[in-house]
Design a protein around this motif. Structure first.
Motif, PDB file in Angstrom:
ATOM      1  N   LYS A  74      37.222  70.887  19.876  1.00 36.81           N
ATOM      2  CA  LYS A  74      37.332  69.671  19.087  1.00 36.81           C
ATOM      3  C   LYS A  74      37.190  68.502  20.046  1.00 36.81           C
ATOM      4  CE  LYS A  74      40.495  71.317  15.493  1.00 36.81           C
ATOM      5  NZ  LYS A  74      41.840  71.122  14.887  1.00 36.81           N
ATOM      6  N   GLY A  75      36.772  67.368  19.517  1.00 37.62           N
ATOM      7  CA  GLY A  75      36.639  66.175  20.336  1.00 37.62           C
ATOM      8  C   GLY A  75      36.186  65.014  19.475  1.00 37.62           C
ATOM      9  N   TYR A  76      35.503  64.074  20.127  1.00 37.27           N
ATOM     10  CA  TYR A  76      35.072  62.869  19.419  1.00 37.27           C
ATOM     11  C   TYR A  76      33.709  62.401  19.894  1.00 37.27           C
ATOM     12  CZ  TYR A  76      39.731  62.541  17.533  1.00 37.27           C
ATOM     13  OH  TYR A  76      40.892  62.816  16.860  1.00 37.27           O
ATOM     14  N   GLN A  77      32.978  61.813  18.962  1.00 32.72           N
ATOM     15  CA  GLN A  77      31.722  61.127  19.247  1.00 32.72           C
ATOM     16  C   GLN A  77      31.982  59.649  18.983  1.00 32.72           C
ATOM     17  OE1 GLN A  77      28.452  60.672  16.291  1.00 32.72           O
ATOM     18  NE2 GLN A  77      27.410  62.137  17.632  1.00 32.72           N
ATOM     19  N   ILE A  78      31.677  58.829  19.974  1.00 29.77           N
ATOM     20  CA  ILE A  78      31.906  57.398  19.851  1.00 29.77           C
ATOM     21  C   ILE A  78      30.579  56.674  20.050  1.00 29.77           C
ATOM     22  CG2 ILE A  78      33.049  55.405  20.902  1.00 29.77           C
ATOM     23  CD1 ILE A  78      35.358  57.305  21.639  1.00 29.77           C
ATOM     24  N   LYS A  79      30.262  55.797  19.113  1.00 29.68           N
ATOM     25  CA  LYS A  79      29.066  54.971  19.236  1.00 29.68           C
ATOM     26  C   LYS A  79      29.507  53.533  19.443  1.00 29.68           C
ATOM     27  CE  LYS A  79      26.137  58.024  16.555  1.00 29.68           C
ATOM     28  NZ  LYS A  79      25.317  58.195  15.354  1.00 29.68           N
ATOM     29  N   GLY A  80      28.738  52.834  20.286  1.00 23.83           N
ATOM     30  CA  GLY A  80      29.109  51.463  20.551  1.00 23.83           C
ATOM     31  C   GLY A  80      28.046  50.704  21.293  1.00 23.83           C
ATOM     32  N   VAL A  81      28.437  49.524  21.728  1.00 25.07           N
ATOM     33  CA  VAL A  81      27.555  48.626  22.460  1.00 25.07           C
ATOM     34  C   VAL A  81      28.035  48.579  23.906  1.00 25.07           C
ATOM     35  CG1 VAL A  81      26.681  46.269  22.620  1.00 25.07           C
ATOM     36  CG2 VAL A  81      27.113  47.293  20.375  1.00 25.07           C
ATOM     37  N   ALA A  82      27.124  48.889  24.824  1.00 20.58           N
ATOM     38  CA  ALA A  82      27.475  48.983  26.243  1.00 20.58           C
ATOM     39  C   ALA A  82      27.100  47.713  26.983  1.00 20.58           C
ATOM     40  CB  ALA A  82      26.771  50.183  26.867  1.00 20.58           C
ATOM     41  N   GLU A  83      27.849  47.493  28.053  1.00 21.83           N
ATOM     42  CA  GLU A  83      27.598  46.366  28.949  1.00 21.83           C
ATOM     43  C   GLU A  83      27.825  46.865  30.373  1.00 21.83           C
ATOM     44  OE1 GLU A  83      29.596  41.988  29.883  1.00 21.83           O
ATOM     45  OE2 GLU A  83      30.467  43.257  28.340  1.00 21.83           O
ATOM     46  N   ILE A  84      26.955  46.469  31.276  1.00 17.95           N
ATOM     47  CA  ILE A  84      27.130  46.808  32.687  1.00 17.95           C
ATOM     48  C   ILE A  84      27.988  45.714  33.316  1.00 17.95           C
ATOM     49  CG2 ILE A  84      25.998  47.287  34.892  1.00 17.95           C
ATOM     50  CD1 ILE A  84      25.474  49.370  32.622  1.00 17.95           C
ATOM     51  N   ILE A  85      29.135  46.127  33.829  1.00 17.69           N
ATOM     52  CA  ILE A  85      30.096  45.199  34.430  1.00 17.69           C
ATOM     53  C   ILE A  85      29.964  45.296  35.954  1.00 17.69           C
ATOM     54  CG2 ILE A  85      32.543  44.620  34.675  1.00 17.69           C
ATOM     55  CD1 ILE A  85      31.556  44.303  31.790  1.00 17.69           C
ATOM     56  N   ASP A  86      29.691  44.155  36.601  1.00 20.05           N
ATOM     57  CA  ASP A  86      29.624  44.164  38.069  1.00 20.05           C
ATOM     58  C   ASP A  86      30.785  43.342  38.627  1.00 20.05           C
ATOM     59  OD1 ASP A  86      28.887  41.454  37.968  1.00 20.05           O
ATOM     60  OD2 ASP A  86      26.771  41.906  38.194  1.00 20.05           O
ATOM     61  N   LYS A  87      30.840  43.239  39.941  1.00 16.65           N
ATOM     62  CA  LYS A  87      31.982  42.612  40.619  1.00 16.65           C
ATOM     63  C   LYS A  87      32.156  41.137  40.273  1.00 16.65           C
ATOM     64  CE  LYS A  87      32.065  45.981  44.239  1.00 16.65           C
ATOM     65  NZ  LYS A  87      32.469  46.315  45.574  1.00 16.65           N
ATOM     66  N   SER A  88      31.131  40.496  39.740  1.00  9.71           N
ATOM     67  CA  SER A  88      31.257  39.087  39.380  1.00  9.71           C
ATOM     68  C   SER A  88      32.019  38.895  38.059  1.00  9.71           C
ATOM     69  CB  SER A  88      29.871  38.434  39.273  1.00  9.71           C
ATOM     70  OG  SER A  88      29.159  38.959  38.174  1.00  9.71           O
ATOM     71  N   ASN A  89      32.199  39.968  37.298  1.00  7.64           N
ATOM     72  CA  ASN A  89      32.905  39.901  36.022  1.00  7.64           C
ATOM     73  C   ASN A  89      34.412  39.897  36.274  1.00  7.64           C
ATOM     74  OD1 ASN A  89      34.244  40.889  33.517  1.00  7.64           O
ATOM     75  ND2 ASN A  89      32.138  41.058  32.778  1.00  7.64           N
ATOM     76  N   ILE A  90      35.120  39.039  35.599  1.00  6.41           N
ATOM     77  CA  ILE A  90      36.568  38.903  35.798  1.00  6.41           C
ATOM     78  C   ILE A  90      37.327  40.198  35.492  1.00  6.41           C
ATOM     79  CG2 ILE A  90      37.062  38.009  33.483  1.00  6.41           C
ATOM     80  CD1 ILE A  90      38.935  35.970  34.944  1.00  6.41           C
ATOM     81  N   GLU A  91      36.796  41.035  34.612  1.00  5.95           N
ATOM     82  CA  GLU A  91      37.454  42.297  34.249  1.00  5.95           C
ATOM     83  C   GLU A  91      37.216  43.417  35.260  1.00  5.95           C
ATOM     84  OE1 GLU A  91      37.778  43.071  29.661  1.00  5.95           O
ATOM     85  OE2 GLU A  91      35.710  42.485  30.141  1.00  5.95           O
ATOM     86  N   PHE A  92      36.238  43.250  36.148  1.00 10.58           N
ATOM     87  CA  PHE A  92      35.824  44.347  37.029  1.00 10.58           C
ATOM     88  C   PHE A  92      36.984  44.931  37.825  1.00 10.58           C
ATOM     89  CE2 PHE A  92      34.303  46.279  40.921  1.00 10.58           C
ATOM     90  CZ  PHE A  92      33.314  47.136  40.449  1.00 10.58           C
ATOM     91  N   ILE A 117      33.580  49.892  21.243  1.00 10.48           N
ATOM     92  CA  ILE A 117      33.463  50.906  20.189  1.00 10.48           C
ATOM     93  C   ILE A 117      33.096  50.282  18.845  1.00 10.48           C
ATOM     94  CG2 ILE A 117      34.757  52.642  18.889  1.00 10.48           C
ATOM     95  CD1 ILE A 117      36.445  53.000  21.504  1.00 10.48           C
ATOM     96  N   GLN A 118      32.104  50.904  18.200  1.00  9.82           N
ATOM     97  CA  GLN A 118      31.698  50.521  16.844  1.00  9.82           C
ATOM     98  C   GLN A 118      32.154  51.563  15.826  1.00  9.82           C
ATOM     99  OE1 GLN A 118      29.968  47.469  16.332  1.00  9.82           O
ATOM    100  NE2 GLN A 118      30.544  47.218  18.462  1.00  9.82           N
ATOM    101  N   THR A 119      31.907  52.849  16.143  1.00  8.90           N
ATOM    102  CA  THR A 119      32.311  53.931  15.229  1.00  8.90           C
ATOM    103  C   THR A 119      32.846  55.117  16.025  1.00  8.90           C
ATOM    104  OG1 THR A 119      30.118  54.975  15.191  1.00  8.90           O
ATOM    105  CG2 THR A 119      30.556  53.303  13.497  1.00  8.90           C
ATOM    106  N   ILE A 120      33.743  55.851  15.379  1.00  8.41           N
ATOM    107  CA  ILE A 120      34.308  57.066  15.963  1.00  8.41           C
ATOM    108  C   ILE A 120      34.212  58.167  14.923  1.00  8.41           C
ATOM    109  CG2 ILE A 120      36.387  58.175  16.877  1.00  8.41           C
ATOM    110  CD1 ILE A 120      37.353  55.376  17.733  1.00  8.41           C
ATOM    111  N   LYS A 121      33.740  59.328  15.366  1.00  5.27           N
ATOM    112  CA  LYS A 121      33.578  60.465  14.467  1.00  5.27           C
ATOM    113  C   LYS A 121      34.133  61.713  15.169  1.00  5.27           C
ATOM    114  CE  LYS A 121      29.678  63.186  13.239  1.00  5.27           C
ATOM    115  NZ  LYS A 121      28.239  63.254  13.036  1.00  5.27           N
TER     116      LYS A 121
END
Length: 149
Positions: A74-92, A117-121
């Protein structure tokens, strides 16, 4: 959006599979070893040896990530929108600190893929559907036998 059950599956999964699409619309699925949840609505993945994944995401941000417990199946499939985060991003730095705990500093990475995350199945083995009386304990025993464990 990320329930306690989904977080538990993420924590227990050794690998996940991240699907992207190239500029030529060719699908690519790549296993990822260092990943976690981030907050309640994102997944983060360390980009250790992932030039194709990073290149694909820079052109097509829609992705799919899946993970399963191979014994429970059992597990999960997650669909979403990705972003590449580099060291200049405050969240990095915060994301990096979370992922470095998993790598113990052995696998350097310069960017992180953050998936909003947009959808989880749920993913569930067909046996649970075809034979609803199947218990997780029975499925684990069957998987161990099949995998020679």
């Amino acid at each position: 959006m990320l329930t306690a059950d989904i977080k538990t599956f993420i924590d227990q999964s050794v690998l996940c599979w991240l699907a992207t699409v190239s500029t030529e619309n060719i699908p690519n699925v790549s296993p990822k070893e260092i990943f976690s949840y981030y907050g309640t609505s994102s997944i983060i993945v360390a980009n250790i040896a992932s030039p194709q994944t990073v290149q694909n995401i820079r052109h097509h941000k829609n992705v799919c990530i899946s993970f399963i417990d191979i014994l429970v199946q059992k597990g999960y499939q997650i669909k979403g929108v990705a972003e590449i985060i580099d060291k200049s991003n405050i969240e990095f730095t915060h994301m990096e600190n979370q992922l470095i705990q998993m790598t113990e500093g052995k696998f350097p990475f310069k960017t992180i893929t953050k998936i909003d995350i947009q959808t989880i199945k749920p993913i569930i083995a067909p046996k649970y559907i075809l034979y609803p009386e199947t218990t997780e304990k029975e499925q684990i025993e069957s998987a161990k036998k099949a995998y020679g464990i």
